[in-house]
Enzyme design. Structure first.
Site, PDB file in Angstrom:
ATOM      1  N   ASP A  10       0.877  -1.163   0.000  1.00 13.36           N
ATOM      2  CA  ASP A  10       0.000   0.000   0.000  1.00 13.36           C
ATOM      3  C   ASP A  10       0.926   1.229   0.000  1.00 13.36           C
ATOM      4  O   ASP A  10       2.108   1.120   0.349  1.00 13.36           O
ATOM      5  CB  ASP A  10      -0.855  -0.063   1.278  1.00 13.36           C
ATOM      6  CG  ASP A  10      -1.656   1.194   1.486  1.00 13.36           C
ATOM      7  OD1 ASP A  10      -2.304   1.655   0.549  1.00 13.36           O
ATOM      8  OD2 ASP A  10      -1.617   1.731   2.612  1.00 13.36           O
ATOM      9  N   ASP A  12      -0.151   5.048   0.852  1.00 12.72           N
ATOM     10  CA  ASP A  12      -0.435   5.992   1.938  1.00 12.72           C
ATOM     11  C   ASP A  12      -0.351   5.279   3.292  1.00 12.72           C
ATOM     12  O   ASP A  12      -1.113   4.353   3.546  1.00 12.72           O
ATOM     13  CB  ASP A  12      -1.857   6.557   1.786  1.00 12.72           C
ATOM     14  CG  ASP A  12      -2.008   7.399   0.519  1.00 12.72           C
ATOM     15  OD1 ASP A  12      -0.991   7.922   0.047  1.00 12.72           O
ATOM     16  OD2 ASP A  12      -3.128   7.521   0.029  1.00 12.72           O
ATOM     17  N   GLY A  47      -7.743   4.175   3.093  1.00  7.17           N
ATOM     18  CA  GLY A  47      -7.961   3.054   2.180  1.00  7.17           C
ATOM     19  C   GLY A  47      -9.302   3.111   1.466  1.00  7.17           C
ATOM     20  O   GLY A  47      -9.614   2.261   0.639  1.00  7.17           O
ATOM     21  N   ARG A  50     -12.182   8.095  -2.906  1.00  4.44           N
ATOM     22  CA  ARG A  50     -12.432   9.531  -2.731  1.00  4.44           C
ATOM     23  C   ARG A  50     -13.919   9.825  -2.509  1.00  4.44           C
ATOM     24  O   ARG A  50     -14.288  10.556  -1.594  1.00  4.44           O
ATOM     25  CB  ARG A  50     -11.921  10.280  -3.967  1.00  4.44           C
ATOM     26  CG  ARG A  50     -11.826  11.774  -3.766  1.00  4.44           C
ATOM     27  CD  ARG A  50     -11.334  12.453  -5.039  1.00  4.44           C
ATOM     28  NE  ARG A  50     -10.068  11.902  -5.511  1.00  4.44           N
ATOM     29  CZ  ARG A  50      -9.539  12.165  -6.702  1.00  4.44           C
ATOM     30  NH1 ARG A  50     -10.165  12.968  -7.541  1.00  4.44           N
ATOM     31  NH2 ARG A  50      -8.389  11.620  -7.062  1.00  4.44           N
ATOM     32  N   SER A 117      -5.418   5.140  -4.772  1.00  6.53           N
ATOM     33  CA  SER A 117      -5.347   6.582  -5.015  1.00  6.53           C
ATOM     34  C   SER A 117      -5.096   6.882  -6.492  1.00  6.53           C
ATOM     35  O   SER A 117      -4.209   6.297  -7.115  1.00  6.53           O
ATOM     36  CB  SER A 117      -4.225   7.202  -4.178  1.00  6.53           C
ATOM     37  OG  SER A 117      -4.067   8.551  -4.560  1.00  6.53           O
ATOM     38  N   ASN A 119      -3.904   9.594  -7.316  1.00  7.73           N
ATOM     39  CA  ASN A 119      -2.748  10.489  -7.256  1.00  7.73           C
ATOM     40  C   ASN A 119      -1.445   9.756  -6.941  1.00  7.73           C
ATOM     41  O   ASN A 119      -0.430  10.409  -6.674  1.00  7.73           O
ATOM     42  CB  ASN A 119      -2.980  11.563  -6.189  1.00  7.73           C
ATOM     43  CG  ASN A 119      -4.190  12.423  -6.518  1.00  7.73           C
ATOM     44  OD1 ASN A 119      -4.263  13.012  -7.584  1.00  7.73           O
ATOM     45  ND2 ASN A 119      -5.165  12.463  -5.620  1.00  7.73           N
ATOM     46  N   ASP A 171      -1.614  -0.428   6.109  1.00  6.32           N
ATOM     47  CA  ASP A 171      -1.838   0.268   7.384  1.00  6.32           C
ATOM     48  C   ASP A 171      -3.328   0.431   7.680  1.00  6.32           C
ATOM     49  O   ASP A 171      -3.678   1.009   8.702  1.00  6.32           O
ATOM     50  CB  ASP A 171      -1.188   1.657   7.370  1.00  6.32           C
ATOM     51  CG  ASP A 171      -1.930   2.612   6.443  1.00  6.32           C
ATOM     52  OD1 ASP A 171      -2.293   2.186   5.332  1.00  6.32           O
ATOM     53  OD2 ASP A 171      -2.148   3.765   6.835  1.00  6.32           O
TER      54      ASP A 171
HETATM   55  P1  B16 Z   1      -7.342   9.806  -4.120  1.00 12.65           P
HETATM   56  P2  B16 Z   1      -4.156   3.798  -0.485  1.00 12.65           P
HETATM   57  C1  B16 Z   1      -6.102   5.624  -0.527  1.00 12.65           C
HETATM   58  O1  B16 Z   1      -4.826   5.229  -0.833  1.00 12.65           O
HETATM   59  C2  B16 Z   1      -6.124   6.459   0.739  1.00 12.65           C
HETATM   60  O2  B16 Z   1      -5.767   5.667   1.856  1.00 12.65           O
HETATM   61  C3  B16 Z   1      -7.516   7.025   0.961  1.00 12.65           C
HETATM   62  O3  B16 Z   1      -7.518   7.832   2.120  1.00 12.65           O
HETATM   63  C4  B16 Z   1      -7.922   7.840  -0.283  1.00 12.65           C
HETATM   64  O4  B16 Z   1      -9.249   8.344  -0.135  1.00 12.65           O
HETATM   65  C5  B16 Z   1      -7.862   6.947  -1.506  1.00 12.65           C
HETATM   66  O5  B16 Z   1      -6.535   6.420  -1.637  1.00 12.65           O
HETATM   67  C6  B16 Z   1      -8.226   7.684  -2.785  1.00 12.65           C
HETATM   68  O6  B16 Z   1      -7.243   8.652  -3.022  1.00 12.65           O
HETATM   69  O7  B16 Z   1      -8.396  10.764  -3.681  1.00 12.65           O
HETATM   70  O8  B16 Z   1      -5.950  10.378  -4.111  1.00 12.65           O
HETATM   71  O9  B16 Z   1      -7.659   9.131  -5.439  1.00 12.65           O
HETATM   72  O10 B16 Z   1      -4.201   3.676   1.022  1.00 12.65           O
HETATM   73  O11 B16 Z   1      -4.945   2.733  -1.209  1.00 12.65           O
HETATM   74  O12 B16 Z   1      -2.748   3.971  -1.014  1.00 12.65           O
HETATM   75 MG    MG Z   2      -2.889   3.105   3.388  1.00 14.76          MG
END
Ligand code: B16
Ligand code: MG
Length: 228
Positions: A10, A12, A47, A50, A117, A119, A171
């Site tokens: 993962d 974030d 996790g 959005r 994410s 991003n 996490d």
């Molecule tokens: P984005 P992961 C997740 O990333 C984040 O933990 C979560 O808080 C977020 O809302 C989600 O990505 C979407 O992210 O808005 O940047 O597309 O933990 O899967 O790395």
């Molecule tokens: Mg995470």
């Protein structure tokens, strides 16, 4: 390694602490809407996709919004978030993560990034982490967020490694449940009382020598496969 052939990470909260930036960006939106939003509330967003995150945040307030208003709010939060992560540097990689990635690869174990994410690319580029992965699966490649196993099953497929030979580092409980559904070994990064879907937890990659961590995963996988 007989059992461990791939490590799926993962992003974030495992490789870098972008959860703090998600929090700042969501809080800015919440403040504008007059919704009280705390770091504790933010835990529920880890996790989660959005749009699902936005629904959780709005459920803390009283007002109802149209789909169009929600789409604009999600875009506003993402603008807040992008402004923060575009300033990230490699100093924000969590301690021990690069050493562990390098060690794993030196042992011939394949690596995949498994983040929902959209991003993730910006973060990998800003921190220089991208070069440590044989496969990158992010929110632009999958349609279902964790706890759906799609993100990890796609990574295993990229690498050509069966799920039972993969270990996931997460996490968030939602990510660990996704890994369990995928049939993979699960290492929680954080508190074992919260991360109950993990097979075992570590506080972070700097808490244990890489070879010891791999040996522990290998023995957990061996036990599981013998028991199966
Ligand atoms: P984005 P992961 C997740 O990333 C984040 O933990 C979560 O808080 C977020 O809302 C989600 O990505 C979407 O992210 O808005 O940047 O597309 O933990 O899967 O790395
Ligand atoms: Mg995470």
């Amino acid at each position: 390694m007989r059992f461990l052939k791939a490590c799926l990470f993962d992003l974030d909260g495992v490789l870098c602490n972008t959860a703090k930036y998600h929090f700042i960006a969501w809080k800015k939106l919440a403040d504008r809407l007059g919704i009280s939003f705390t770091e504790r509330d933010n835990e529920r967003l880890k996790g989660v996709s959005r749009m699902e995150s936005l629904e959780i945040l709005l459920s803390l307030g009283k007002k109802q919004y149209s789909p169009e208003e929600k789409r604009k709010m999600a875009a506003e939060k993402n603008g807040n978030y992008l402004a923060l992560i575009r300033k990230m540097t490699r100093d924000e990689i969590l301690p021990g993560a690069v050493d562990f990635l390098q060690y794993v690869r030196s042992r011939g174990i394949r690596t995949s990034l498994g983040s929902v994410s959209k991003n993730a690319g910006v973060i990998l580029e800003r921190t220089g982490l991208g070069r440590f992965f044989d496969s990158i699966v992010d929110g632009n490649r999958v349609t279902r967020a964790k706890p759906d196993p799609e993100v990890f099953l796609t990574g295993a497929r990229d690498l050509g490694i069966p799920p039972e030979n993969c270990a996931v580092f997460e996490d968030a409980q939602s990510g660990l449940i996704a890994a369990r559904r995928a049939g993979m070994a699960r290492i929680g990064i954080g508190n074992p009382e919260i991360l109950t879907a993990a097979e075992f937890c570590i506080p972070g990659f700097s808490s244990m020598a890489p070879e010891k961590l791999l040996a522990r995963i290998e023995s957990a996988m061996e036990k599981r496969q013998k028991g199966a």
